[in-house]
Design a protein around this motif. Structure first.
Motif, PDB file in Angstrom:
ATOM      1  N   ARG A  58       0.850  -1.191   0.000  1.00  0.00           N
ATOM      2  CA  ARG A  58       0.000   0.000   0.000  1.00  0.00           C
ATOM      3  C   ARG A  58       0.883   1.237   0.000  1.00  0.00           C
ATOM      4  O   ARG A  58       2.090   1.135   0.280  1.00  0.00           O
ATOM      5  CB  ARG A  58      -0.930  -0.013   1.213  1.00  0.00           C
ATOM      6  N   ASP A  70       2.217  -3.559   5.583  1.00  0.00           N
ATOM      7  CA  ASP A  70       2.665  -2.663   4.512  1.00  0.00           C
ATOM      8  C   ASP A  70       3.348  -3.405   3.377  1.00  0.00           C
ATOM      9  O   ASP A  70       3.581  -2.822   2.312  1.00  0.00           O
ATOM     10  CB  ASP A  70       3.640  -1.612   5.071  1.00  0.00           C
ATOM     11  N   PRO A 104       2.305   1.177  -4.232  1.00  0.00           N
ATOM     12  CA  PRO A 104       2.034  -0.258  -4.245  1.00  0.00           C
ATOM     13  C   PRO A 104       2.708  -0.953  -5.421  1.00  0.00           C
ATOM     14  O   PRO A 104       2.726  -0.436  -6.536  1.00  0.00           O
ATOM     15  CB  PRO A 104       0.508  -0.316  -4.380  1.00  0.00           C
ATOM     16  N   GLU A 138      -6.824   8.807  -6.665  1.00  0.00           N
ATOM     17  CA  GLU A 138      -5.930   7.683  -6.404  1.00  0.00           C
ATOM     18  C   GLU A 138      -4.502   8.095  -6.070  1.00  0.00           C
ATOM     19  O   GLU A 138      -3.681   7.257  -5.708  1.00  0.00           O
ATOM     20  CB  GLU A 138      -5.890   6.744  -7.622  1.00  0.00           C
TER      21      GLU A 138
END
Length: 215
Positions: A58, A70, A104, A138
Motif C-alpha cells: 500500500r 505494509d 504499491p 488515487e
C-alpha cells in the motif's frame, strides 16, 4: 493373429505389417514421455531461479514506520544486479522508518528504510495546494505524476511558466485539510523544475497520475 477374409476365411496377417501398425503409436508415446520430462526440467530450472522478496502492499510515505501489513511477498526471477529484501529477512526492515515514499507494487530494497533520503540528489521538494478536480483521487505517496500548468500566465509575467508546461514528479506526501477542500501535496522534481513550479500561482496547476514508472 488371424482375421476373417472377404469370403469368411481366416486370413493370417503378416507379423511385419503388425509391427508397422504399432510403430507410430510407439513414437507418439516416446514423444509424450520426452515432452513430460522436458517440461519437468524446465519447471524445476525456472523455480530454482526464482526467489521470494518483499514488495510494497500500500502507499508508503517517507518517515512511516514499516509494518507487516505494509508489505507482501512476491516471487520473481531477480538478476544479480537487483538489490532486494528477501522475504525471510523481513524482520531486518520491519519497525524501521521509510527513507523514501513508495507506491504499491514497488520492490523493497535495503535503502528503502532508514534516514530520510529525500529529496534525492539533484532534486527538490515543493508543495502545491490543490482543489478537488485538480488531481486524481488515487494519488498517494510514491505515485509518479505529471505536473501540468493549466492557466495562461498574466500579461507581462514572462518569468512564469506558460500554460501547458509539464514536469515529471513523484508524490512524497499529501495532507487533506479538514477545514476546507484543499489538499497539500509534496512533489519531488528536478531542482530547476521545482523552482519553476514554485512560481506558478495557486490554482493554476493540475496533476496527472502516470502508470508505474512511466515518464
Amino acid at each position: 493373429m488371424s482375421w476373417l477374409g472377404k469370403k469368411g476365411r481366416l486370413t493370417a496377417v503378416p507379423a511385419g505389417r503388425r509391427t508397422r501398425r504399432r510403430l507410430p503409436h510407439l513414437l507418439v508415446g516416446v514423444l509424450l514421455v520426452l515432452a513430460c520430462v522436458g517440461g519437468a526440467l524446465w519447471w524445476t530450472t525456472s523455480a530454482q531461479g526464482r526467489v521470494s522478496v518483499l514488495a510494497v502492499a500500500r502507499p508508503l510515505s517517507v518517515g512511516h514506520i514499516l509494518e507487516r501489513a505494509d508489505v507482501r511477498e512476491v516471487e520473481l526471477a531477480v538478476a544479480d544486479t537487483i538489490v532486494t529484501v528477501p522475504a525471510e529477512r523481513a524482520t531486518a526492515v520491519l519497525g524501521r522508518p521509510m527513507a523514501t515514499s513508495l507506491g504499491p507494487g514497488a520492490l523493497l530494497t535495503p535503502g528503502s528504510v532508514g534516514p530520510a533520503a529525500v529529496p534525492g540528489a539533484g532534486h527538490a521538494i515543493v508543495a502545491v495546494a490543490l482543489k478537488p478536480g485538480q488531481f486524481p483521487l488515487e494519488v498517494a505517496a510514491g505515485s509518479p505524476t505529471l505536473v501540468v500548468v493549466t492557466t495562461p500566465s498574466s500579461p507581462g509575467s514572462s518569468s512564469l511558466p506558460e500554460s501547458g508546461q509539464t514536469w515529471p514528479a513523484t508524490v512524497t506526501a499529501l495532507v487533506r485539510a479538514e477545514s476546507d477542500q484543499t489538499t497539500v501535496i509534496s512533489l519531488q522534481l528536478v531542482g530547476d523544475a521545482a523552482l519553476a513550479l514554485a512560481r506558478v500561482p495557486a490554482g493554476q496547476v493540475s496533476l496527472v497520475m502516470l502508470a508505474g514508472g512511466e515518464r
